[in-house]
Scaffold this motif. Structure first.
Motif, PDB file in Angstrom:
ATOM      1  N   ILE A  33       3.145   9.686  -9.989  1.00  0.00           N
ATOM      2  CA  ILE A  33       2.317   9.777 -11.412  1.00  0.00           C
ATOM      3  C   ILE A  33       1.390  10.760 -11.531  1.00  0.00           C
ATOM      4  CG2 ILE A  33       0.920   8.279 -13.285  1.00  0.00           C
ATOM      5  CD1 ILE A  33       2.438   5.925 -12.254  1.00  0.00           C
ATOM      6  N   SER A  34       0.488  10.682 -10.585  1.00  0.00           N
ATOM      7  CA  SER A  34      -0.482  12.057 -10.541  1.00  0.00           C
ATOM      8  C   SER A  34      -0.152  13.343 -10.846  1.00  0.00           C
ATOM      9  CB  SER A  34      -1.329  11.734  -9.120  1.00  0.00           C
ATOM     10  OG  SER A  34      -2.268  10.804  -9.266  1.00  0.00           O
TER      11      SER A  34
ATOM     12  N   THR B 146       3.688   5.542  -5.680  1.00  0.00           N
ATOM     13  CA  THR B 146       3.438   5.659  -7.310  1.00  0.00           C
ATOM     14  C   THR B 146       2.213   6.313  -7.736  1.00  0.00           C
ATOM     15  OG1 THR B 146       4.445   3.328  -7.041  1.00  0.00           O
ATOM     16  CG2 THR B 146       3.518   4.056  -9.125  1.00  0.00           C
ATOM     17  N   ASN B 147       1.263   6.503  -7.062  1.00  0.00           N
ATOM     18  CA  ASN B 147       0.009   7.103  -7.477  1.00  0.00           C
ATOM     19  C   ASN B 147       0.415   8.662  -7.124  1.00  0.00           C
ATOM     20  OD1 ASN B 147      -2.306   8.069  -7.842  1.00  0.00           O
ATOM     21  ND2 ASN B 147      -3.425   7.173  -6.044  1.00  0.00           N
TER      22      ASN B 147
ATOM     23  N   SER C  30       0.850  -1.166  -0.033  1.00  0.00           N
ATOM     24  CA  SER C  30       0.010   0.011  -0.212  1.00  0.00           C
ATOM     25  C   SER C  30       0.789   1.218  -0.015  1.00  0.00           C
ATOM     26  CB  SER C  30      -1.148  -0.107   1.141  1.00  0.00           C
ATOM     27  OG  SER C  30      -0.221  -0.388   2.404  1.00  0.00           O
TER      28      SER C  30
ATOM     29  N   GLY D 244      -3.563   8.881 -12.919  1.00  0.00           N
ATOM     30  CA  GLY D 244      -2.548   8.338 -12.155  1.00  0.00           C
ATOM     31  C   GLY D 244      -2.975   7.296 -11.172  1.00  0.00           C
ATOM     32  N   THR D 245      -4.159   7.204 -10.688  1.00  0.00           N
ATOM     33  CA  THR D 245      -4.741   6.249  -9.827  1.00  0.00           C
ATOM     34  C   THR D 245      -4.565   4.964 -10.487  1.00  0.00           C
ATOM     35  OG1 THR D 245      -5.678   7.665  -8.394  1.00  0.00           O
ATOM     36  CG2 THR D 245      -6.555   5.427  -8.150  1.00  0.00           C
TER      37      THR D 245
ATOM     38  N   GLU E  62       2.065   1.714  -3.497  1.00  0.00           N
ATOM     39  CA  GLU E  62       1.086   1.890  -4.349  1.00  0.00           C
ATOM     40  C   GLU E  62       0.949   3.337  -4.297  1.00  0.00           C
ATOM     41  OE1 GLU E  62      -3.551   0.563  -5.504  1.00  0.00           O
ATOM     42  OE2 GLU E  62      -2.230  -0.511  -3.875  1.00  0.00           O
ATOM     43  N   ALA E  63       0.568   3.885  -3.175  1.00  0.00           N
ATOM     44  CA  ALA E  63       0.445   5.380  -2.796  1.00  0.00           C
ATOM     45  C   ALA E  63       1.521   6.161  -3.250  1.00  0.00           C
ATOM     46  CB  ALA E  63       0.285   5.414  -1.289  1.00  0.00           C
TER      47      ALA E  63
ATOM     48  N   SER F  27      -1.168   3.581 -11.358  1.00  0.00           N
ATOM     49  CA  SER F  27      -0.451   3.153 -10.305  1.00  0.00           C
ATOM     50  C   SER F  27      -1.041   1.748  -9.818  1.00  0.00           C
ATOM     51  CB  SER F  27      -0.351   4.134  -9.096  1.00  0.00           C
ATOM     52  OG  SER F  27      -1.871   4.199  -8.462  1.00  0.00           O
ATOM     53  N   ASN F  28      -2.263   1.748 -10.002  1.00  0.00           N
ATOM     54  CA  ASN F  28      -2.805   0.373  -9.783  1.00  0.00           C
ATOM     55  C   ASN F  28      -2.489  -0.591 -10.596  1.00  0.00           C
ATOM     56  OD1 ASN F  28      -4.680   0.414  -7.237  1.00  0.00           O
ATOM     57  ND2 ASN F  28      -5.943   1.444  -8.479  1.00  0.00           N
TER      58      ASN F  28
ATOM     59  N   VAL G  10      -5.571  12.858 -12.094  1.00  0.00           N
ATOM     60  CA  VAL G  10      -5.653  12.231 -10.921  1.00  0.00           C
ATOM     61  C   VAL G  10      -6.147  10.814 -11.018  1.00  0.00           C
ATOM     62  CG1 VAL G  10      -6.155  12.320  -8.324  1.00  0.00           C
ATOM     63  CG2 VAL G  10      -5.505  14.302  -9.647  1.00  0.00           C
TER      64      VAL G  10
END
Length: 136
Positions: A15-16, A11-12, A5, A33-34, A8-9, A37-38, A30
């Motif tokens: 990217i965002s 990376t999110n 997590s 980006g989410t 992932e956060a 990242s997922n 956004v």
């Protein structure tokens, strides 16, 4: 699993932030980006945990399986798209040809993926083993 997590956060966030700063997408940046990242984190992390813990396969075998699946899946999609472009006859014939080619390609995809990624584990799925079963 406890760090997934956080990765992932992070990376999110990266990217965002990049998409917001360098594109004019606004709130869609956004959301994109989410989604990215997922896809980038969850597509390999969670199956890796399942393969390691539940099935007991090494990281190297998992990567081999993942790459073979990715390449043969891409080939399957290309084959089905090529078939779709060729079969512009009528709806019934086109549907029958597409379903037949799709099922054969899916069977081939599964066969290639399993036998290349896990050759010793699935020795009973080799063609020679299957033919030997019918000769009995």
């Amino acid at each position: 699993m406890r760090y997934k997590s956080l990765v992932e956060a992070g990376t999110n966030f990266i990217i965002s932030l990049f998409l917001i700063k360098y594109t004019n997408l606004g709130i869609a940046a956004v959301v994109l980006g989410t989604l990215l990242s997922n896809l980038l984190v969850n597509s390999w992390w969670e199956p890796l945990i399942v393969f390691r813990v539940a099935i007991g396969i090494t990281f190297r075998k998992y990567i081999k399986f993942y790459l073979v699946s990715l390449i043969s899946g891409g080939g399957l999609i290309a084959l089905l798209q090529f078939n779709l472009d060729l079969t512009r006859i009528n709806i019934v014939e086109s549907g029958l040809v597409s379903i037949t080619v799709g099922l054969i390609a899916l069977l081939f995809f599964h066969y290639i993926t399993v036998l290349i990624a896990f050759p010793k584990d699935y020795n009973s799925l080799r063609i020679s083993s299957i033919v030997h079963l019918f000769k009995r």
